[in-house]
Design a protein around this motif. Structure first.
Motif, mmCIF file in Angstrom:
data_model
loop_
_atom_site.group_PDB
_atom_site.id
_atom_site.type_symbol
_atom_site.label_atom_id
_atom_site.label_comp_id
_atom_site.label_asym_id
_atom_site.label_seq_id
_atom_site.Cartn_x
_atom_site.Cartn_y
_atom_site.Cartn_z
ATOM 1 N N ILE A 24 0.860 -1.184 0.000
ATOM 2 C CA ILE A 24 0.000 0.000 0.000
ATOM 3 C C ILE A 24 0.900 1.239 0.000
ATOM 4 N N PRO A 25 0.955 1.954 -1.123
ATOM 5 C CA PRO A 25 1.792 3.156 -1.187
ATOM 6 C C PRO A 25 1.285 4.277 -0.275
ATOM 7 N N LYS A 26 2.215 5.091 0.203
ATOM 8 C CA LYS A 26 1.877 6.266 1.016
ATOM 9 C C LYS A 26 0.810 7.087 0.298
ATOM 10 N N GLY A 27 -0.211 7.529 1.060
ATOM 11 C CA GLY A 27 -1.276 8.366 0.519
ATOM 12 C C GLY A 27 -2.476 7.613 -0.010
ATOM 13 N N THR A 28 -2.369 6.285 -0.128
ATOM 14 C CA THR A 28 -3.491 5.481 -0.620
ATOM 15 C C THR A 28 -4.644 5.511 0.380
ATOM 16 N N GLY A 99 -14.950 11.056 7.587
ATOM 17 C CA GLY A 99 -13.510 10.939 7.433
ATOM 18 C C GLY A 99 -13.065 9.799 6.541
ATOM 19 N N ILE A 100 -11.754 9.787 6.337
ATOM 20 C CA ILE A 100 -11.110 8.745 5.551
ATOM 21 C C ILE A 100 -9.838 8.319 6.275
ATOM 22 N N THR A 101 -9.388 7.115 5.962
ATOM 23 C CA THR A 101 -8.132 6.601 6.496
ATOM 24 C C THR A 101 -7.212 6.357 5.316
ATOM 25 N N PHE A 102 -5.995 6.874 5.400
ATOM 26 C CA PHE A 102 -5.056 6.641 4.316
ATOM 27 C C PHE A 102 -3.685 6.274 4.867
ATOM 28 N N ALA A 103 -2.847 5.721 4.025
ATOM 29 C CA ALA A 103 -1.510 5.276 4.422
ATOM 30 C C ALA A 103 -0.632 6.484 4.725
ATOM 31 N N ALA A 104 -0.070 6.531 5.923
ATOM 32 C CA ALA A 104 0.810 7.620 6.328
ATOM 33 C C ALA A 104 2.205 7.457 5.718
ATOM 34 N N ARG A 105 2.511 6.248 5.306
ATOM 35 C CA ARG A 105 3.790 5.908 4.681
ATOM 36 C C ARG A 105 3.563 4.657 3.858
ATOM 37 N N ASP A 106 4.549 4.222 3.103
ATOM 38 C CA ASP A 106 4.430 2.942 2.398
ATOM 39 C C ASP A 106 4.223 1.837 3.417
ATOM 40 N N ILE A 107 3.280 0.954 3.144
ATOM 41 C CA ILE A 107 2.972 -0.170 4.041
ATOM 42 C C ILE A 107 3.219 -1.454 3.265
ATOM 43 N N GLN A 108 4.013 -2.328 3.852
ATOM 44 C CA GLN A 108 4.374 -3.585 3.199
ATOM 45 C C GLN A 108 3.282 -4.637 3.385
ATOM 46 N N GLN A 109 3.174 -5.539 2.431
ATOM 47 C CA GLN A 109 2.244 -6.655 2.555
ATOM 48 C C GLN A 109 2.591 -7.425 3.831
ATOM 49 N N GLY A 110 1.582 -7.773 4.622
ATOM 50 C CA GLY A 110 1.779 -8.508 5.868
ATOM 51 C C GLY A 110 1.920 -7.614 7.089
ATOM 52 N N GLU A 111 2.067 -6.311 6.893
ATOM 53 C CA GLU A 111 2.219 -5.371 8.001
ATOM 54 C C GLU A 111 0.853 -5.053 8.610
ATOM 55 N N GLU A 112 0.804 -4.994 9.941
ATOM 56 C CA GLU A 112 -0.455 -4.646 10.602
ATOM 57 C C GLU A 112 -0.786 -3.182 10.358
#
Length: 131
Positions: A24-28, A99-112
């Motif tokens: 999940i890229p940052k900002g998604t 509201g919305i929730t988005f990735a604050a940074r790149d998130i790797q597959q398997g990361e909580e």
């Protein structure tokens, strides 16, 4: 409603957690309230529920401090765990009342996936007291 691929599993933070099932890229955008899918109720409706049902509801719902309404995600988004240093950010743009929730940074597959409950849940202290 979750907008990225996720899965639930045992969490090192607390009980069950929500995990990225893709990069999940940052900002998604990861989650966004979707009327008709997610549930929104006020405190008066909650008070009408039997006590055991109310306890279950409160465990998974959050209380929006701006609207004073409870939101219950009907998908696995209810398994976001709290972190003081979350990898997801929750914001309420003017056009979004829940509201919305988005990735604050790149998130790797398997990361909580984690969020800071204090940013959007007026019941933060209650949530932190649940064993």
């Amino acid at each position: 409603m979750l907008l990225t691929k996720t899965k639930i599993g045992p969490s090192k933070i607390n009980g069950i957690g929500l995990f990225a099932n893709q990069f999940i890229p940052k900002g998604t955008v990861i989650w966004k309230f979707h009327s008709g899918f997610d549930i929104k109720i006020d405190k008066n409706e909650l008070a009408k529920l039997p006590e055991t049902t109310k306890e279950c509801f409160l465990k998974y719902a959050y209380l929006n401090p701006d609207t004073n309404k409870y939101i219950l995600c009907l998908d696995d988004a209810r398994f976001f765990n709290h972190s003081d240093d979350p990898n997801c950010i929750d914001e309420t743009p003017e056009e979004e009342n829940e509201g919305i929730t988005f990735a604050a940074r790149d998130i790797q597959q398997g990361e909580e996936l984690t969020s800071d409950y204090r940013k959007y849940d007026a019941d933060y202290d209650y949530k932190m007291s649940i064993p």
